[in-house]
Scaffold this active site. Structure first.
Site, PDB file in Angstrom:
ATOM      1  CB  SER A  56      -0.861  -0.001   1.256  1.00 30.71           C
ATOM      2  OG  SER A  56      -1.465   1.259   1.444  1.00 30.71           O
ATOM      3  CE1 TYR A  75      -3.506  -2.503   4.980  1.00 29.66           C
ATOM      4  CE2 TYR A  75      -2.906  -0.247   4.449  1.00 29.66           C
ATOM      5  CZ  TYR A  75      -3.315  -1.504   4.039  1.00 29.66           C
ATOM      6  OH  TYR A  75      -3.530  -1.754   2.696  1.00 29.66           O
TER       7      TYR A  75
END
Ligand SMILES: NC(=O)c1ccc[n+]([C@@H]2O[C@H](COP(=O)([O-])OP(=O)(O)OC[C@H]3O[C@@H](n4cnc5c(N)ncnc54)[C@H](OP(=O)(O)O)[C@@H]3O)[C@@H](O)[C@H]2O)c1
Length: 305
Positions: free
Chosen positions: A166, A222
């Site tokens: 990401s 994350y």
């Protein structure tokens, strides 16, 4: 004639994963669509088969379950005798949206930058247990899957590993300059040091010391998990010269993970990972792609505007 390639995709039952399976199969690759939930995986596979893609088969795989990984390796070995492409797509976000409506009204993920952390306390929560599980899935389980398939990838003439990362894994989000440089200095980084850094993060996370020690403040686990996955990608590329290992940010995609916010469709989001899976033999290894464009691991400006 080149022999037929086969690919295994984790988290292939929905979101970007199922579109990766579709696009790979459309390119003539035999695809093993895996899913931790058997009925959801079978359903996704049948839909692809009905649409004409007979070269997609299903196998159950929960990346957090070592016995499920071992059974998947056995399956691929028996059925194909090698693996050409491994796409580590399965992942989780590790946060709870308390006020989904407000989250969307404020612009979705674009607001998950540290300057906004104080504004988000009633909108997004990151309980410690969820953050810890996020690291376990996105980093440790992905690593276990990768290592388990290495022997079968070594038997391929054109092995590729694609780690779906990401833009939140960009080292830009880290505020501790020393740590940032250490994670970027791939020649001296080791897997053991990554483990230590994750432990340091978890201790600070538990003790509410994220700000004090310069960790990302929103979607912290994350961001750390994907930054570590990026570092691991680079280490693997260095370790295995005969395997092309890259990581790809799929874009900001309309999926369940983004609570259906996003700029692009799942089909669009799948294009980057599929491009990296089908790179020619003279392609790069140990690189990061923002969708289909190569990009730095450490941006100087906010990579997500
Ligand atoms: N969407 C975005 O904008 C975006 C942006 C950057 C990166 N990504 C990355 O892209 C990847 C796919 O995301 P997505 O948006 O398609 O998410 P999604 O719609 O939430 O799908 C996540 C997939 O991962 C699977 N999964 C989670 N834990 C698993 C486990 N332990 N074992 C096997 N499968 C597991 C889920 O399975 P179940 O159906 O069983 O839950 C599901 O198939 C992720 O790695 C994510 O971090 C997404």
């Amino acid at each position: 004639m080149e022999d037929k390639r086969c690919a295994l995709v984790t988290g292939g039952n929905r979101g970007i994963g199922v579109k990766i399976c579709r696009q790979l199969a459309s390119n003539g690759v035999d695809v093993i669509l895996t899913s931790r939930n058997e009925s959801r995986g079978v359903e996704a596979t049948e839909k692809l088969n009905i649409s004409g893609l007979r070269n997609v088969i299903f196998h159950q795989l929960d990346i957090n379950d070592p016995s499920s990984i071992a059974l998947s390796v056995k399956f691929v070995e028996t059925r194909f005798g090698k693996l050409d492409i491994l796409i580590n797509n399965a992942g989780e976000l590790g946060v709870i949206f308390i006020d989904d409506k407000e989250f969307k009204a404020r612009g979705g993920f674009v607001q998950l930058v540290d300057e906004n952390a104080h504004l988000l306390t009633n909108i997004v929560k990151e309980p410690y247990q969820l953050g810890e599980k996020c690291l376990k899935t996105n980093y440790y389980a992905t690593k276990t899957v990768t290592e388990s398939f290495i022997p079968l990838l070594q038997l391929s003439k054109s092995a590729r590993i694609v780690n779906v990362t990401s833009v939140f894994g960009d080292l830009y989000w880290f505020h501790n300059e020393k740590l940032k440089q250490e994670l970027h200095d791939i020649d001296n980084l080791t897997e053991g040091r990554i483990d230590e850094i994750i432990q340091m993060f978890l201790m600070d996370f538990k003790a509410a010391n994220l700000q004090k020690n310069g960790w990302p403040l929103t979607t912290s686990a994350y961001k750390v998990s994907k930054a570590m996955l990026n570092a691991y990608t680079r280490l693997m590329a260095r370790k295995y010269e005969n395997i092309m290992v890259n990581c790809v940010h799929p874009g900001y995609v309309i999926t369940e993970m983004t609570s259906q916010t996003g700029f692009i469709t799942e089909e669009e989001g799948a294009k980057g990972p599929v491009m990296a899976a089908l790179l020619p033999d003279n392609g790069p290894s140990g690189a990061y792609f923002d969708r289909t464009q190569m990009a730095p691991f450490l941006s100087t400006d906010a990579p997500f505007k």
